[in-house]
Enzyme design. Structure first.
Site: not given
Length: 321
Positions: A62, A66, A96, A195
């Site tokens: 992740r 990001h 975040n 996910h």
């Protein structure tokens, strides 16, 4: 964080490397001569972190996402705020803050890499390798990572708040946000398969389990046990993004969508009578297709590179001028 001696040695060699590397663009062989043990060092450090806490693998995947969605894959997400200079990073952006994890693992990898190849390897490349290694170590696909990114000397809190898709995004928003980064709807649906590992906080899925109708009632009831309806109660309580195999990188995420057990609203919209339904069904029945498409999409996303930068000595701060 890298020690002071690491940073000093890094900065001493940095100028030499930048002048004589002569590399344009990304290459899987970028560090073949300058840091031949890089990939072994990164994988060993990631493996140790996952052995200590399996969830951190999902967090490192992740973290890469990001980073790449803001100013490209340039490690801008790693920069700390520096109040005395007025520098503001991306860590406090809505998508975040209290959400993105793994910064300390990147620090550890950087320190270990500096021990063997001081001043050579960018933090941005370390983030890309850590995401790949996390995927593979959790049981997912492996792929060759193109390398040669530079670390940004800037960050953008505004872009992080604007460009990162949220857990309540509808399908059109997801397609548009990914499309703005040159990623197709197929890329988006494949990347969403990350996910299959990891967890999300109650505040991210509360609206889905209480307000949406495209959810299995038994699954909604299960999630409500630890996620109260009232905002402010249990907001940080965690639930697995994949209720079937939460610690294994596989295609169970897509199985969940077929039976209306996507944890986030932005998950379930991939299978909800829209344009991605057929692809979700394919990934659900063909794990090899998902694995191949995921690897391709990760490379494609990783090719989002900034216009310039440096090799940071400390991933959390820009080098001294």
């Amino acid at each position: 964080m890298a020690s002071g001696s690491h940073s000093w040695h890094c900065c001493l060699l940095l100028a030499f490397f930048l002048v004589f590397s002569g590399a344009d663009g990304l290459s899987t062989a970028y560090y073949a001569t300058s840091c031949p043990s890089l990939q072994q060092v990164v994988r060993a450090t990631v493996s140790s972190a996952i052995q200590a806490e399996r969830r951190i693998g999902a967090s490192l995947i992740r973290l890469f996402f990001h980073d790449c969605f803001v100013q490209a894959c340039d490690a801008s997400i790693l920069l700390d705020d520096v109040p005395e200079t007025g520098f503001v990073g991306e860590k406090t952006a809505g998508p975040n803050v209290n959400s993105v994890r793994g910064y300390e693992v990147i620090d550890r990898i950087k320190a270990n890499v500096e021990d063997v190849c001081p001043g050579v390897v960018s933090c941005a490349d370390i983030v890309a390798l850590a995401a790949r290694d996390s995927t593979a170590l959790l049981g997912g696909p492996n792929w060759a990572v193109p390398l040669g990114r530079l670390d940004s000397t800037t960050a953008s809190l505004a872009e992080a708040n604007r460009d990162l898709p949220g857990p309540d995004s509808d399908l059109g928003t997801l397609i548009a946000r990914f499309g703005a980064k040159g990623l197709s709807p197929r890329d988006m649906t494949a990347l969403s398969g990350s996910h299959t590992v990891g967890f999300s906080q109650c505040t991210n899925f509360r609206a889905h389990i209480y307000n949406d109708t495209d959810i299995d009632p038994a699954f909604a009831a299960l999630r409500r046990r630890t996620c109260p309806a009232a905002a402010g109660n249990g907001d940080s309580n965690l639930a697995p993004l994949d209720v079937q195999t939460q610690n294994a990188f596989d295609n169970a995420y897509y199985h969940n969508l077929l039976v209306r057990r996507g944890l986030l609203h932005s998950d379930q919209v991939l299978f909800n009578g829209g344009s991605q339904d057929a692809l979700v069904q394919q990934y659900s029945s063909n794990p090899s297709l998902f694995a191949a498409d995921f690897a391709k999409a990760m490379v494609k996303m990783g090719n989002l590179c900034g216009a310039g930068g440096e090799v940071r000595c400390d991933c959390r701060v820009v080098n001294d001028s």
